[in-house]
Scaffold this motif. Structure first.
Motif, PDB file in Angstrom:
ATOM      1  N   ASP A 117       0.834  -1.219   0.000  1.00  0.00           N
ATOM      2  CA  ASP A 117       0.000   0.000   0.000  1.00  0.00           C
ATOM      3  C   ASP A 117       0.864   1.263   0.000  1.00  0.00           C
ATOM      4  OD1 ASP A 117      -2.245  -1.505   0.040  1.00  0.00           O
ATOM      5  OD2 ASP A 117      -2.874  -0.948   2.088  1.00  0.00           O
ATOM      6  N   LYS A 163       2.851   1.530  -3.269  1.00  0.00           N
ATOM      7  CA  LYS A 163       1.923   1.910  -4.351  1.00  0.00           C
ATOM      8  C   LYS A 163       1.612   3.413  -4.275  1.00  0.00           C
ATOM      9  CE  LYS A 163      -1.529   0.522  -7.344  1.00  0.00           C
ATOM     10  NZ  LYS A 163      -1.737   1.839  -7.941  1.00  0.00           N
ATOM     11  N   PHE A 164       1.413   3.894  -3.053  1.00  0.00           N
ATOM     12  CA  PHE A 164       1.154   5.325  -2.874  1.00  0.00           C
ATOM     13  C   PHE A 164       2.320   6.149  -3.422  1.00  0.00           C
ATOM     14  CE2 PHE A 164       2.148   9.075  -0.354  1.00  0.00           C
ATOM     15  CZ  PHE A 164       1.018   9.844  -0.572  1.00  0.00           C
ATOM     16  N   ASN A 204       4.626   5.213  -5.511  1.00  0.00           N
ATOM     17  CA  ASN A 204       4.710   4.972  -6.955  1.00  0.00           C
ATOM     18  C   ASN A 204       3.742   5.896  -7.701  1.00  0.00           C
ATOM     19  OD1 ASN A 204       5.493   2.790  -9.206  1.00  0.00           O
ATOM     20  ND2 ASN A 204       3.296   3.204  -9.393  1.00  0.00           N
ATOM     21  N   ASP A 205       2.496   5.923  -7.257  1.00  0.00           N
ATOM     22  CA  ASP A 205       1.477   6.681  -7.982  1.00  0.00           C
ATOM     23  C   ASP A 205       1.673   8.188  -7.812  1.00  0.00           C
ATOM     24  OD1 ASP A 205       0.606   4.197  -8.507  1.00  0.00           O
ATOM     25  OD2 ASP A 205      -1.271   4.318  -7.361  1.00  0.00           O
ATOM     26  N   ARG A 206       2.188   8.571  -6.665  1.00  0.00           N
ATOM     27  CA  ARG A 206       2.304   9.996  -6.375  1.00  0.00           C
ATOM     28  C   ARG A 206       3.535  10.626  -7.011  1.00  0.00           C
ATOM     29  NH1 ARG A 206       0.066  12.688  -1.526  1.00  0.00           N
ATOM     30  NH2 ARG A 206       1.130  14.659  -1.320  1.00  0.00           N
ATOM     31  N   ASN A 234       6.188   6.668 -11.162  1.00  0.00           N
ATOM     32  CA  ASN A 234       5.435   5.460 -11.518  1.00  0.00           C
ATOM     33  C   ASN A 234       6.295   4.343 -12.109  1.00  0.00           C
ATOM     34  OD1 ASN A 234       5.910   6.338 -14.075  1.00  0.00           O
ATOM     35  ND2 ASN A 234       3.830   7.096 -14.429  1.00  0.00           N
TER      36      ASN A 234
END
Ligand code: 4AD
Ligand code: MG
Length: 464
Positions: free
Chosen positions: A278, A281-282, A284-286, A289
């Motif tokens: 989690d 991923k946060f 990565n997305d923020r 990527n």
């Protein structure tokens, strides 16, 4: 009623009364309903609180502002909105700590990392630092678990020491002498006999020398502790106070040392993906990527193993082909981060373990090769980071070690205990040091080492 952590609430069955406690991230809504996003640090995810304004007093709701600490009792129900499985329908709200929105240091308008460093006492409440510090915690646990499962003994080496393991003279002195009135001996030199330990002492730059004492008694040990370097390098990869993991193994040669280093790092990266998804991923997305792909790719490939001499040839060829480096390249130079990153990112496209460095750019304890010029050093070089691990097979011959110490003109007065390992039952052995924050830079994708440690220490900065 007992409080349930938000991490558990988000996975819990709807249809029960619950109590959540935490800090308000946001509050929005309309005349009838308010939505509160609440976070308690147990997970990157917030729980949504739905407030029917007719049920909660206005005076209480007015105190529910960003940053305030509250407790909410209510029904856990299936969420109608997208984005979360469950939410809490508030029956009552208790205010533990109000938070003046005008003065709260964490404002939407300035969230640059630079600004957040200036409010490091508060930045742990942001999503990003929560994620980074949870990952840091998981990695520390994974490190202990890894070595424990292999039967390594966790050895605590001293923080205050007399010896400069790396020989680079980058030590912070520890003293209780009165700096306004320094005692002098007859020759006019500082009289350390009057100092606390009766001699000159500093904060450790490495636990390795004591680690070797442990390895030549217990077999395989590791240290994991704070490490100090007074190097005036204001780079995104250097701290004055960082944490280092230093395994040291009797009967390991340089190949086995490399095998362990590679397996260790892969294990930690895999552990992060398996246990911190989690948070990763946060991040990565923020911010980046390519982070998750980068982490996955490291697990699945064999690291390149390359002799320093071959590495220099590749870099010289790069220069001949038009690549411009700030620092010149030739056999004998210490590689700069730009060189390391060229090899890793441009030339091979994967991590590289560089071995066989010139002895003159490495520490005195490394095993000397037959050629008389190189030592069995190994640096593990990583994409975006450069050196993440430094290690070597150790010189186990008493005579060669003594010769090297003399050659370098090192003082032996506080090294005899170390040399005793070669005098009494010397054995081939190896070890390495992993910079914990360098590892975290890789795993989190953060750009600056100041942002993967709660309270960074760098030149001119020791606040909080
Ligand atoms: O390469 P270094 O200096 O090696 C040693 O200290 C050996 N005694 C290790 C050993 O063989 N037991 O440091 C090891 C690692 C580096 O590769 C880097 O990851 C990290 O420690 N490191 C730093 N990290 C943050 N800030 C600094 N100033 C660092 N200096 C080294
Ligand atoms: Mg090094």
């Amino acid at each position: 009623m007992e409080r349930t952590k938000i991490k558990e609430l988000l996975l819990a069955k709807p249809g029960q009364k619950v109590l959540a406690k935490g800090w308000v991230r946001t509050k929005r809504g309309n005349k009838e309903i308010a939505f509160i996003a609440l976070n308690d640090g147990s997970t990157i995810n917030n729980i949504q609180i739905v407030v029917d304004k007719s049920k909660i007093e206005d005076s209480i709701l007015a105190k529910v502002t960003t940053g305030a600490c509250i407790g909410v009792t209510g029904n856990l129900v299936e969420s109608v909105g997208s984005g979360q499985a469950v939410e809490i329908q508030a029956d009552s709200i208790e205010i533990y700590g109000e938070c003046d929105p005008m003065r709260y240091p964490l404002q939407k308008k300035d969230t640059s990392f630079e600004y957040l460093r200036s409010v490091a006492h508060m930045r742990m409440r942001t999503n990003t630092f929560g994620a980074v510090l949870r990952i840091r915690n998981q990695m520390a646990f994974a490190i202990h678990e890894y070595f424990h499962s292999k039967g390594f003994v966790y050895l605590n080496t001293p923080i205050i020491t007399e010896s400069d393991c790396e020989g680079a003279g980058q030590m912070f002195q520890v003293t209780t002498l009165d700096l306004e009135n320094i005692p002098r001996n007859k020759k006019g030199a500082i009289d350390y006999a009057k100092d606390f330990f009766g001699k000159q002492t500093s904060l450790t730059v490495s636990g390795q020398l004591e680690g070797e004492l442990g390895a030549t008694a217990l077999g395989e040990i590791y240290t994991f502790g704070p490490t100090f370097r007074a190097e005036n390098s204001n780079t995104p990869r250097h701290l004055a106070e960082f944490w280092m993991i230093e395994p040291e193994m009797a009967f390991y040669d340089i190949e086995q040392n490399m095998d362990l280093a590679e397996d260790f790092i892969k294990h930690l990266v895999k552990y992060a993906l398996d246990n911190c998804y989690d948070d990763i991923k946060f991040l990565n997305d923020r911010y980046d990527n390519t982070l998750i792909d980068r982490l996955k790719s490291v697990i699945g490939i064999d690291f390149v193993r390359l002799e320093y001499t071959e590495g220099i040839k590749i870099l010289e060829q790069a220069v001949a082909d038009g690549t411009q480096f700030e620092y010149p390249v030739s056999w004998g130079v210490d590689l700069q981060s730009e060189h390391e990153r060229y090899l890793v990112e441009k030339h091979f496209g994967k991590p590289v373990i560089l071995t066989g460095y010139p002895k003159d750019i490495k520490a005195f304890y490394m095993k000397q090769n037959e050629d008389g010029k190189t030592v069995r050093a190994m640096d593990v070089l990583f994409p975006k980071i450069g050196e993440i691990i430094g290690g070597s097979e150790r010189e186990s011959s008493l005579q060669k070690l003594e010769n090297r110490i003399n050659e370098l003109g090192m003082s032996r007065t506080n090294l005899e205990w170390y040399i005793d390992t070669r005098r009494f039952g010397s054995c081939p052995h190896s070890g390495f040091g992993l910079g914990f924050e360098r590892l975290l830079l890789f795993v989190t994708g953060m750009q600056n080492i100041r942002d993967v440690i709660p309270f960074p220490r760098t030149p001119k900065n020791a606040e909080f």
